[in-house]
Design a protein around this motif. Sequence first.
Motif, short mmCIF file in Angstrom:
data_model
loop_
_atom_site.label_atom_id
_atom_site.label_comp_id
_atom_site.label_asym_id
_atom_site.label_seq_id
_atom_site.Cartn_x
_atom_site.Cartn_y
_atom_site.Cartn_z
N ASN A 1 -0.63 1.08 -3.39
CA ASN A 1 -1.39 -0.16 -3.36
C ASN A 1 -2.71 -0.06 -2.60
O ASN A 1 -3.51 -0.99 -2.61
CB ASN A 1 -0.54 -1.28 -2.75
CG ASN A 1 0.71 -1.56 -3.57
OD1 ASN A 1 0.66 -1.55 -4.80
ND2 ASN A 1 1.83 -1.78 -2.89
N SER A 2 -2.90 1.06 -1.92
CA SER A 2 -4.09 1.19 -1.07
C SER A 2 -5.32 1.57 -1.89
O SER A 2 -5.26 2.44 -2.77
CB SER A 2 -3.86 2.25 0.01
OG SER A 2 -5.03 2.45 0.76
N ARG A 3 -6.42 0.93 -1.59
CA ARG A 3 -7.68 1.25 -2.25
C ARG A 3 -8.61 2.04 -1.33
O ARG A 3 -9.65 2.54 -1.77
CB ARG A 3 -8.39 -0.04 -2.69
CG ARG A 3 -7.61 -0.82 -3.75
CD ARG A 3 -8.37 -2.06 -4.19
NE ARG A 3 -7.64 -2.80 -5.20
CZ ARG A 3 -8.09 -3.93 -5.76
NH1 ARG A 3 -9.26 -4.44 -5.37
NH2 ARG A 3 -7.38 -4.55 -6.68
N ASN A 4 -8.24 2.13 -0.08
CA ASN A 4 -9.10 2.79 0.90
C ASN A 4 -8.63 4.20 1.25
O ASN A 4 -9.26 4.89 2.02
CB ASN A 4 -9.16 1.95 2.18
CG ASN A 4 -9.73 0.56 1.93
OD1 ASN A 4 -10.67 0.41 1.16
ND2 ASN A 4 -9.15 -0.44 2.57
N GLU A 5 -7.49 4.59 0.68
CA GLU A 5 -6.94 5.91 0.96
C GLU A 5 -7.05 6.78 -0.29
O GLU A 5 -7.40 6.32 -1.38
CB GLU A 5 -5.47 5.79 1.39
CG GLU A 5 -5.26 4.90 2.60
CD GLU A 5 -5.67 5.57 3.89
OE1 GLU A 5 -5.89 6.78 3.87
OE2 GLU A 5 -5.77 4.87 4.92
N ASN B 1 4.80 3.25 -1.26
CA ASN B 1 4.23 2.06 -1.88
C ASN B 1 2.90 1.68 -1.26
O ASN B 1 2.02 1.13 -1.94
CB ASN B 1 5.22 0.89 -1.78
CG ASN B 1 6.47 1.12 -2.60
OD1 ASN B 1 6.51 2.02 -3.44
ND2 ASN B 1 7.50 0.34 -2.34
N TYR B 2 2.75 1.97 0.03
CA TYR B 2 1.48 1.68 0.70
C TYR B 2 0.35 2.46 0.04
O TYR B 2 -0.73 1.91 -0.24
CB TYR B 2 1.57 2.05 2.18
CG TYR B 2 0.22 2.13 2.86
CD1 TYR B 2 -0.45 0.97 3.25
CD2 TYR B 2 -0.40 3.36 3.08
CE1 TYR B 2 -1.70 1.04 3.86
CE2 TYR B 2 -1.64 3.43 3.69
CZ TYR B 2 -2.28 2.27 4.06
OH TYR B 2 -3.52 2.34 4.66
N PHE B 3 0.59 3.74 -0.24
CA PHE B 3 -0.46 4.56 -0.85
C PHE B 3 -0.71 4.15 -2.30
O PHE B 3 -1.83 4.28 -2.80
CB PHE B 3 -0.08 6.04 -0.78
CG PHE B 3 -0.19 6.61 0.61
CD1 PHE B 3 -1.43 6.82 1.18
CD2 PHE B 3 0.95 6.92 1.33
CE1 PHE B 3 -1.54 7.34 2.46
CE2 PHE B 3 0.85 7.44 2.61
CZ PHE B 3 -0.41 7.65 3.18
N SER C 1 -0.51 11.99 -1.64
CA SER C 1 0.49 11.31 -0.81
C SER C 1 1.65 10.76 -1.62
O SER C 1 2.79 10.81 -1.19
CB SER C 1 -0.18 10.17 -0.02
OG SER C 1 -1.18 10.67 0.82
N GLU D 1 8.49 2.45 1.50
CA GLU D 1 7.37 1.58 1.89
C GLU D 1 6.10 2.39 2.15
O GLU D 1 5.00 1.94 1.82
CB GLU D 1 7.75 0.76 3.12
CG GLU D 1 8.75 -0.36 2.82
CD GLU D 1 9.10 -1.18 4.03
OE1 GLU D 1 8.95 -0.66 5.16
OE2 GLU D 1 9.52 -2.35 3.86
N LYS D 2 6.26 3.58 2.72
CA LYS D 2 5.09 4.44 2.93
C LYS D 2 4.51 4.86 1.59
O LYS D 2 3.29 4.84 1.41
CB LYS D 2 5.49 5.68 3.75
CG LYS D 2 5.76 5.40 5.21
CD LYS D 2 4.48 5.05 5.95
CE LYS D 2 3.55 6.24 6.12
NZ LYS D 2 2.37 5.92 6.94
N PRO E 1 -4.61 8.50 -2.47
CA PRO E 1 -3.16 8.54 -2.62
C PRO E 1 -2.63 9.64 -3.52
O PRO E 1 -1.42 9.82 -3.63
CB PRO E 1 -2.86 7.18 -3.26
CG PRO E 1 -4.07 6.91 -4.09
CD PRO E 1 -5.22 7.50 -3.33
#
Length: 263
Positions: A40-44, A36-38, A49, A33-34, A46
Amino acid sequence: MKRLITIINILLISIAYGQTTENIEKESIFLFEKRNYFINSRNEFPYDSIPDYNRKIEKFILKSTSTNPETLNYKFKNLINLQNGLNIITSEDKLFRIYNWNTLEGGTMQFYKNVFQYSSNGNVYSKLSKIESEDDIVSVNFYEINDLKIDDKNYYITFSVFVASSALYYFEANIFSIENGELIENVNLFKTKEGLTNTLVYEIDLTNSINQNRKNGIQLMENMDLVYDKKNKTIIIPLIKDNGKLTNRKIKYKLKDKYFEKV
């Protein structure tokens, strides 16, 4: 009194194993999940990561499956059902298992990580594939295991695919065995014109203009896969002409005595 203490210890060990496998699944889900967060993240940022978490997942699964025997038969239902989670295939005799996951580090070319887990003489081991040991990227997705017995010896026929693009695929059949606590990855049971080998491989290129014509009635995506006929101990692959054209005809390798031979 000693007997009671022994029974209590056995129960505690059993409970501990049950909690351990559940905790392994929970920790694995957390790592996926961590990652997958990166993705899908547009503000980080990735780019570091995502591979970092893929390495953490690999290290955790490798360690957990090598030190916890019950993981070999644990179903990991929640982890499997997780989007972009883990794929697991297991042999019928429950002695060989492959853990796969898409790293999601590629685009149309897909990269996979693999961990092999197996049991020998009552012990459970885990290892990375040879490709993984030599290179940081594994791009093969193992999707099927079939058990095979020859002269009371167990073998495992695996099917895998390398997705080079949305239209270019490499399919491969390999044979494994477990001997003296080791997983053997180069069992030569295929008899070809070039001699004995441990793999059958073919390429399908859907960008090839010869495969763009659908008038011949061939359903390309339905005709690409490897097939194993368990009853007749035969591996079936599509016939691909020299010009790359995928046909609806088949090539069959049937087990004769100790080797698979073209029939």
